[in-house]
Structure formats: C-alpha cells, structure tokens
Write a protein that holds these residues in place. Structure first.
Motif, PDB file in Angstrom:
ATOM      1  N   GLU A 195       0.855  -1.175   0.000  1.00 36.36           N
ATOM      2  CA  GLU A 195       0.000   0.000   0.000  1.00 36.36           C
ATOM      3  C   GLU A 195       0.895   1.230   0.000  1.00 36.36           C
ATOM      4  N   MET A 196       0.708   2.081  -0.988  1.00 32.43           N
ATOM      5  CA  MET A 196       1.560   3.244  -1.163  1.00 32.43           C
ATOM      6  C   MET A 196       0.715   4.504  -1.009  1.00 32.43           C
ATOM      7  N   ASN A 197       1.061   5.314  -0.044  1.00 28.00           N
ATOM      8  CA  ASN A 197       0.335   6.548   0.254  1.00 28.00           C
ATOM      9  C   ASN A 197       1.251   7.752   0.110  1.00 28.00           C
ATOM     10  N   SER A 198       0.637   8.913   0.009  1.00 31.59           N
ATOM     11  CA  SER A 198       1.396  10.170  -0.109  1.00 31.59           C
ATOM     12  C   SER A 198       2.475  10.052  -1.173  1.00 31.59           C
ATOM     13  N   LEU A 199       2.081   9.561  -2.314  1.00 35.73           N
ATOM     14  CA  LEU A 199       3.047   9.300  -3.376  1.00 35.73           C
ATOM     15  C   LEU A 199       3.686  10.573  -3.894  1.00 35.73           C
ATOM     16  N   LYS A 200       4.949  10.431  -4.270  1.00 36.35           N
ATOM     17  CA  LYS A 200       5.732  11.550  -4.779  1.00 36.35           C
ATOM     18  C   LYS A 200       6.219  11.216  -6.185  1.00 36.35           C
ATOM     19  N   PRO A 201       6.526  12.212  -6.990  1.00 40.33           N
ATOM     20  CA  PRO A 201       7.057  11.924  -8.323  1.00 40.33           C
ATOM     21  C   PRO A 201       8.299  11.033  -8.279  1.00 40.33           C
ATOM     22  N   GLU A 202       9.105  11.159  -7.261  1.00 35.20           N
ATOM     23  CA  GLU A 202      10.306  10.324  -7.165  1.00 35.20           C
ATOM     24  C   GLU A 202      10.000   8.866  -6.843  1.00 35.20           C
ATOM     25  N   ASP A 203       8.746   8.533  -6.579  1.00 36.25           N
ATOM     26  CA  ASP A 203       8.354   7.131  -6.407  1.00 36.25           C
ATOM     27  C   ASP A 203       8.101   6.451  -7.756  1.00 36.25           C
ATOM     28  N   THR A 204       8.135   7.217  -8.829  1.00 31.07           N
ATOM     29  CA  THR A 204       7.922   6.652 -10.154  1.00 31.07           C
ATOM     30  C   THR A 204       8.990   5.610 -10.469  1.00 31.07           C
ATOM     31  N   ALA A 205       8.538   4.416 -10.821  1.00 27.66           N
ATOM     32  CA  ALA A 205       9.455   3.306 -11.076  1.00 27.66           C
ATOM     33  C   ALA A 205       8.648   2.078 -11.482  1.00 27.66           C
ATOM     34  N   VAL A 206       9.357   1.067 -11.937  1.00 33.66           N
ATOM     35  CA  VAL A 206       8.764  -0.261 -12.063  1.00 33.66           C
ATOM     36  C   VAL A 206       8.942  -0.947 -10.710  1.00 33.66           C
ATOM     37  N   TYR A 207       7.861  -1.477 -10.186  1.00 29.65           N
ATOM     38  CA  TYR A 207       7.879  -2.124  -8.881  1.00 29.65           C
ATOM     39  C   TYR A 207       7.845  -3.639  -9.065  1.00 29.65           C
ATOM     40  N   TYR A 208       8.738  -4.307  -8.361  1.00 33.10           N
ATOM     41  CA  TYR A 208       8.876  -5.759  -8.447  1.00 33.10           C
ATOM     42  C   TYR A 208       8.660  -6.385  -7.070  1.00 33.10           C
ATOM     43  N   CYS A 209       7.993  -7.522  -7.045  1.00 31.85           N
ATOM     44  CA  CYS A 209       7.997  -8.307  -5.816  1.00 31.85           C
ATOM     45  C   CYS A 209       8.994  -9.447  -5.987  1.00 31.85           C
ATOM     46  N   ALA A 210       9.507  -9.914  -4.868  1.00 36.11           N
ATOM     47  CA  ALA A 210      10.530 -10.948  -4.876  1.00 36.11           C
ATOM     48  C   ALA A 210      10.378 -11.840  -3.654  1.00 36.11           C
ATOM     49  N   ALA A 211      10.794 -13.090  -3.797  1.00 33.19           N
ATOM     50  CA  ALA A 211      10.690 -14.076  -2.726  1.00 33.19           C
ATOM     51  C   ALA A 211      12.081 -14.491  -2.257  1.00 33.19           C
ATOM     52  N   ASP A 212      12.235 -14.592  -0.945  1.00 39.80           N
ATOM     53  CA  ASP A 212      13.521 -14.946  -0.340  1.00 39.80           C
ATOM     54  C   ASP A 212      13.296 -16.100   0.619  1.00 39.80           C
ATOM     55  N   ARG A 213      13.955 -17.228   0.406  1.00 42.23           N
ATOM     56  CA  ARG A 213      13.754 -18.382   1.289  1.00 42.23           C
ATOM     57  C   ARG A 213      14.554 -18.274   2.581  1.00 42.23           C
ATOM     58  N   ARG A 214      15.457 -17.272   2.664  1.00 42.02           N
ATOM     59  CA  ARG A 214      16.234 -17.095   3.884  1.00 42.02           C
ATOM     60  C   ARG A 214      15.452 -16.261   4.890  1.00 42.02           C
ATOM     61  N   GLN A 215      15.766 -16.443   6.144  1.00 43.92           N
ATOM     62  CA  GLN A 215      15.073 -15.709   7.196  1.00 43.92           C
ATOM     63  C   GLN A 215      15.767 -14.402   7.547  1.00 43.92           C
ATOM     64  N   ILE A 216      17.046 -14.311   7.214  1.00 46.21           N
ATOM     65  CA  ILE A 216      17.781 -13.106   7.576  1.00 46.21           C
ATOM     66  C   ILE A 216      17.323 -11.957   6.701  1.00 46.21           C
ATOM     67  N   THR A 217      16.953 -10.852   7.315  1.00 46.06           N
ATOM     68  CA  THR A 217      16.482  -9.690   6.568  1.00 46.06           C
ATOM     69  C   THR A 217      17.605  -9.133   5.713  1.00 46.06           C
ATOM     70  N   THR A 218      17.315  -8.930   4.452  1.00 41.76           N
ATOM     71  CA  THR A 218      18.297  -8.365   3.547  1.00 41.76           C
ATOM     72  C   THR A 218      17.627  -7.413   2.575  1.00 41.76           C
TER      73      THR A 218
END
Length: 124
Positions: free
Chosen positions: A82-105
């Motif tokens: 959920e993206m709120n208060s959007l700014k022009p600098e938020d313009t981009a292609v947005y990708y989701c990704a899956a990580d099988r590791r538990q360590i936050t990266t």
C-alpha cells in the motif's frame, strides 16, 4: 519454484495512493519472506520493503517509511504494498521478490524469485 505476478500499478497524482498486489503460485508461499523493490529509468534496482514469512515482521527503506505498508495474506498467496502520499520520485517499475532465507536483507541478489514488474507513475 515460485512464480510471482504483480498488479495494481498505474498513473496517479502526487499525494495519491495505490495498492500493489503480488500473487504467488505454489503451496510454499508461506515459506518465503517477501520483498518489494523498485527501479527507476537509469537507476539501479532498490529495496523498498520486506515482510517475514508469517507477516509479523516488516522492514522499510527510509525513503518509503511512514508512507508505504507491506502486508501479506498467506491463505491467498498474496503480498501487498500500500503506497500513500506518493511523490514523483516514487515513479518506477515495482517488483515483488521471494527470499527463502530468514535473515532480513535489502540486497536484490539474495532474493530467489522475481515477478515481471508493474509500472507506477506519479505525476506532479
């Protein structure tokens, strides 16, 4: 193997909101932490947000903290941004990704599977 399909991108005015969705195939969705990244033209792919396998833990880039919210529904094999208060600098292609590791990266190289991306354009 996990297949990811993003949706929900579009054109929005500055200050507006959008909700991105990422639907995952397979029965192992809850085994993966999920992340959202974005890539603007001429720039490297950058981390935006991450959520743990259970959804109990979240992590945000400073650039989106307080404006974006990541969530997931493991019963629906879906992660949201959920993206709120959007700014022009938020313009981009947005990708989701899956990580099988538990360590936050925040390193995109650590993520195992990627969607095809969805375009978000914020006009001023």
């Amino acid at each position: 193997q996990v297949q990811l399909v993003e949706s929900g991108g579009g054109l929005v005015q500055a200050g507006g909101s959008l909700r991105l969705s990422c639907a995952a195939s397979g029965r192992t969705f809850s085994s993966y932490a999920m992340g959202w990244f974005r890539q603007a033209p001429g720039k490297e792919r950058e981390f935006a947000a991450r959520i743990s396998r259970s959804g109990g833990g979240t992590y945000y880039a400073d650039s989106v903290k307080g404006r974006f919210i990541i969530s997931r529904d493991n019963a629906k094999n879906t992660v949201y941004l959920e993206m709120n208060s959007l700014k022009p600098e938020d313009t981009a292609v947005y990708y989701c990704a899956a990580d099988r590791r538990q360590i936050t990266t925040t390193d995109p190289k650590k993520y195992d599977y990627w969607g095809q991306g969805t375009q978000v354009t914020v006009s001023s």
